[in-house]
Design a protein around this motif. Structure first.
Motif, mmCIF file in Angstrom:
data_model
loop_
_atom_site.group_PDB
_atom_site.id
_atom_site.type_symbol
_atom_site.label_atom_id
_atom_site.label_comp_id
_atom_site.label_asym_id
_atom_site.label_seq_id
_atom_site.Cartn_x
_atom_site.Cartn_y
_atom_site.Cartn_z
ATOM 1 N N UNK A 42 25.561 50.570 50.407
ATOM 2 C CA UNK A 42 26.101 50.157 51.705
ATOM 3 C C UNK A 42 26.337 48.651 51.730
ATOM 4 N N UNK A 43 25.391 47.881 51.216
ATOM 5 C CA UNK A 43 25.563 46.423 51.190
ATOM 6 C C UNK A 43 26.735 46.021 50.299
ATOM 7 N N UNK A 44 26.875 46.686 49.158
ATOM 8 C CA UNK A 44 28.023 46.399 48.293
ATOM 9 C C UNK A 44 29.325 46.826 48.967
ATOM 10 N N UNK A 45 29.287 47.915 49.726
ATOM 11 C CA UNK A 45 30.471 48.361 50.457
ATOM 12 C C UNK A 45 30.890 47.305 51.486
ATOM 13 N N UNK A 46 29.907 46.709 52.147
ATOM 14 C CA UNK A 46 30.221 45.661 53.124
ATOM 15 C C UNK A 46 30.934 44.487 52.462
ATOM 16 N N UNK A 47 30.637 44.264 51.187
ATOM 17 C CA UNK A 47 31.287 43.188 50.434
ATOM 18 C C UNK A 47 32.556 43.678 49.732
ATOM 19 N N UNK A 48 33.015 44.906 50.080
ATOM 20 C CA UNK A 48 34.188 45.518 49.455
ATOM 21 C C UNK A 48 34.043 45.621 47.943
ATOM 22 N N UNK A 49 32.890 46.068 47.497
ATOM 23 C CA UNK A 49 32.605 46.163 46.080
ATOM 24 C C UNK A 49 31.959 47.511 45.812
ATOM 25 N N UNK A 50 32.448 48.232 44.802
ATOM 26 C CA UNK A 50 31.856 49.501 44.402
ATOM 27 C C UNK A 50 31.347 49.319 42.978
ATOM 28 N N UNK A 51 30.096 49.693 42.753
ATOM 29 C CA UNK A 51 29.532 49.490 41.417
ATOM 30 C C UNK A 51 28.535 50.582 41.083
#
Length: 179
Positions: free
Chosen positions: A42-51
């Motif tokens: 979710x935090x990575x999604x907020x940064x527009x990042x998928x990993x």
């Protein structure tokens, strides 16, 4: 007359006995701890990042939680349950990310709805039903192309799988001697 011999009791060092394993408690631990991966997603999604990092975190923490709650820190069952828990946590994380994106659309349209509202309307959107929402002085209709959500879920699960391959190899090599 034959003499009956009693078997001589053998002593086993408790440290050499396989640990007792509570699968139910381990499953609860895996589910709880896999939520760390969902939070990372979710935090990575907020940064527009998928990993794949989020999937790796979900599996590693789920496996740790399984071992902590079950009493067996090296279990093939634990790996399988951790993988299932990680997949479930990634699905939950995608659902929350989708609801968050919907909330952002509402706010962009002038709405003042809460995250709870977005979470409650997300199932309707995911089923393909339009959602009518009052935003400011207007009523907006929101719809969803389900294929985009499904693609996002599949991509995040693929990255989670890629991120977890090394973890599985290491842990399976360590569990061969325990199972």
């Amino acid at each position: 007359m034959e003499q009956q011999t009693q078997p001589t009791p053998t002593y086993q060092n408790p440290a050499e006995l396989p640990p007792k394993e509570s699968v139910l408690l381990g499953t609860i631990g895996a589910l709880l701890f896999s939520l760390a991966g969902a939070v990372v997603f979710f935090l990575l999604h907020l940064a527009n990042f998928v990993a794949g990092l989020s999937g790796f975190v979900a599996i590693a923490t789920a496996y740790f939680g399984y071992g902590l709650f079950s009493g067996n820190k090296a279990s093939r069952k634990g790996l399988i349950i951790a993988a299932v828990a990680a997949v479930l946590s990634m699905l939950v994380a995608n659902y929350f990310a989708f609801a968050y994106d919907f909330l952002q659309e509402l706010k962009d349209a002038g709405g003042t709805q809460s995250f709870g509202f977005a979470l409650s309307k997300a199932p309707e959107l995911l089923r393909g039903n339009p959602v009518h929402v009052g935003c400011g002085t207007q009523i907006w209709t929101f719809t969803l192309d389900n294929s985009a959500f499904i693609k996002d879920v599949l991509v995040s699960l693929l990255f989670a799988l890629i991120g977890a391959v090394g973890f599985f190899r290491t842990k399976l090599a360590g569990t061969k001697q325990h199972d």
